[in-house]
Design an enzyme around this catalytic site. Structure first.
Site, PDB file in Angstrom:
ATOM      1  N   SER A 188      -5.465   0.887  -5.206  1.00  0.00           N
ATOM      2  CA  SER A 188      -4.280   0.127  -4.823  1.00  0.00           C
ATOM      3  C   SER A 188      -3.118   0.459  -5.763  1.00  0.00           C
ATOM      4  O   SER A 188      -2.742   1.612  -5.908  1.00  0.00           O
ATOM      5  CB  SER A 188      -4.630  -1.368  -4.802  1.00  0.00           C
ATOM      6  OG  SER A 188      -3.591  -2.130  -4.238  1.00  0.00           O
ATOM      7  N   ASP A 322      -5.476  -0.849   6.902  1.00  0.00           N
ATOM      8  CA  ASP A 322      -5.024  -1.385   5.621  1.00  0.00           C
ATOM      9  C   ASP A 322      -3.623  -1.977   5.753  1.00  0.00           C
ATOM     10  O   ASP A 322      -2.663  -1.244   6.028  1.00  0.00           O
ATOM     11  CB  ASP A 322      -5.014  -0.263   4.581  1.00  0.00           C
ATOM     12  CG  ASP A 322      -4.802  -0.780   3.167  1.00  0.00           C
ATOM     13  OD1 ASP A 322      -4.312  -1.906   3.000  1.00  0.00           O
ATOM     14  OD2 ASP A 322      -5.140  -0.046   2.218  1.00  0.00           O
ATOM     15  N   HIS A 351      -9.107  -2.615   2.355  1.00  0.00           N
ATOM     16  CA  HIS A 351      -8.397  -2.409   1.090  1.00  0.00           C
ATOM     17  C   HIS A 351      -9.200  -2.872  -0.127  1.00  0.00           C
ATOM     18  O   HIS A 351      -9.341  -2.140  -1.100  1.00  0.00           O
ATOM     19  CB  HIS A 351      -7.052  -3.139   1.154  1.00  0.00           C
ATOM     20  CG  HIS A 351      -6.133  -2.800   0.032  1.00  0.00           C
ATOM     21  ND1 HIS A 351      -5.248  -1.734   0.070  1.00  0.00           N
ATOM     22  CD2 HIS A 351      -5.949  -3.369  -1.187  1.00  0.00           C
ATOM     23  CE1 HIS A 351      -4.557  -1.672  -1.040  1.00  0.00           C
ATOM     24  NE2 HIS A 351      -4.977  -2.651  -1.834  1.00  0.00           N
TER      25      HIS A 351
END
Length: 376
Positions: A188, A322, A351
């Protein structure tokens, strides 16, 4: 680098860790005897031969795990290390390659415990695998002595996005020899930080940088960003009261509440449950939300120049559903870098993979890096 006068501002509780469902990872590709053998296949063959000779794969209880809290840039930092090598400066027998995980947000190292254990096991215990928390995203136990950092001065805004990058670079300078090769694994916003590290410290010997569900552009314009940006940038303080009230609850009650929130997961990871309980702390939540507010404002344009410079070392893995980096971002990356290693998930992993898909993702990374390991 960005600076802000605020030392303790904030980010959303579990924002990047939304529940996910993920099927089991597929097994490794079978080889063919009549085809040329790649370096990766040769390395896999050596592993199989070693197992046949009696070197069995590590069991979970056989994996050495060491935890420590240290002070980097003036703030408590949690590090979890897999492998017997607690100090990489100790002796010449230490492997000259380190796998280092840069977390998403919230950046608690505990979320990645199962992931780094699975990765260490997949690598047959040959290399150290570490995860380092973000600055201000952990609270050291009261009865635990913290190793003081006397070499690096405090940053004015260590909890901000730029400060977190400098925090990781200072961690490397303090704990990792300069000639140590690195496999960076960003998750991320950790992908954005990993790119910044490679940009700001070109002397780092990065062998491979794996970008998992990379939030490296247009975060505020993503589907999730459109919903959360107004809250994070203007109204995040309204959650402080309920979070404060939650910190007053007994640990048993907090544990029950976290399990209720994660009830939609088919196989919730126990380490992630405990990390979520640890996150119920006012300072941690404030710093998490502050960092998120900066992400919405500062992660705008993709750094195509740095990506192009290091393209051969980069592996991108996008989610098919996502909300933080939609398929459109993947397609545009593929169009701009047609020769890059840019992949789209076909396993239904979302995610926040650490909540229940850590082992599947670790197995994939183990396969991806075999050619790199064969060159070490």
């Amino acid at each position: 680098c960005c600076r802000s006068g605020a030392r303790r501002k904030s980010r959303g509780f579990g924002l990047h860790l939304s529940p996910l469902a993920s099927p089991k990872a597929s097994s490794a590709r079978p080889g063919r005897a009549d085809m040329p053998v790649s370096a990766a296949e040769a390395a896999r063959g050596e592993r199989v031969a070693g197992e046949a000779a009696g070197n069995k794969p590590l069991l979970e209880e056989q994996i050495p795990v060491h935890e420590e809290f240290t002070r980097i840039c003036g703030t408590a930092t949690h590090v979890i290390k897999c492998g017997p090598w607690k100090n990489l400066f100790e002796n010449a027998s230490v492997p000259r390659l380190l796998f280092l995980v840069i977390p998403g947000n919230p950046g608690l190292a505990g979320y990645y415990r199962t992931f780094i254990q699975a990765l260490y096991r997949g690598l047959n215990g040959q290399y150290p695998v570490w995860v380092v928390s973000h600055a201000g995203h952990c609270k050291a136990p009261h009865d635990l002595e913290i190793v003081e950092d006397t070499d690096v001065k405090e940053l004015d805004d260590v909890f901000g996005l730029c400060g977190q990058t400098e925090h990781k670079l200072n961690f490397l300078r303090k704990n990792v020899p300069k000639d140590m090769k690195l496999v960076l694994i960003g998750h991320s916003i950790g992908c954005y930080i990993a790119l910044e590290m490679m940009k700001q410290a070109p002397e780092l010997e990065v062998l491979r940088c794996v970008m998992l569900f990379p939030t490296i552009e247009r975060m505020a314009q993503s589907p999730q960003g459109k919903i959360l940006t107004p809250f994070l940038c203007q109204f995040r303080y309204i959650v402080y009261v309920p979070i404060y009230l939650m910190t007053l609850l007994p640990e048993r009650v907090k544990n029950t509440l976290v399990r209720f929130v994660l009830r939609g997961l088919k196989y919730p990871d126990e380490s992630s449950v405990m990390a979520s309980v640890d996150l119920a702390n006012m300072d941690c939540v404030a710093n998490v939300m502050y960092m998120a507010s900066q992400e919405m404002r500062k992660v705008v344009e993709r750094d195509s120049s740095t990506i192009s410079q290091h393209l051969k070392k980069l592996t991108f893995y996008y989610g098919a559903t996502d909300p933080w980096c939609p398929v459109q971002y993947y397609e545009e990356m593929k169009a701009e870098f047609p020769y890059g290693d840019i992949r789209l998930c076909e396993k239904g992993i979302r995610h926040a993979f650490v909540l229940e898909a850590s082992k599947e993702v670790a197995a994939m990374i183990t396969e991806w890096v075999q050619d790199d390991l064969a060159r070490v």
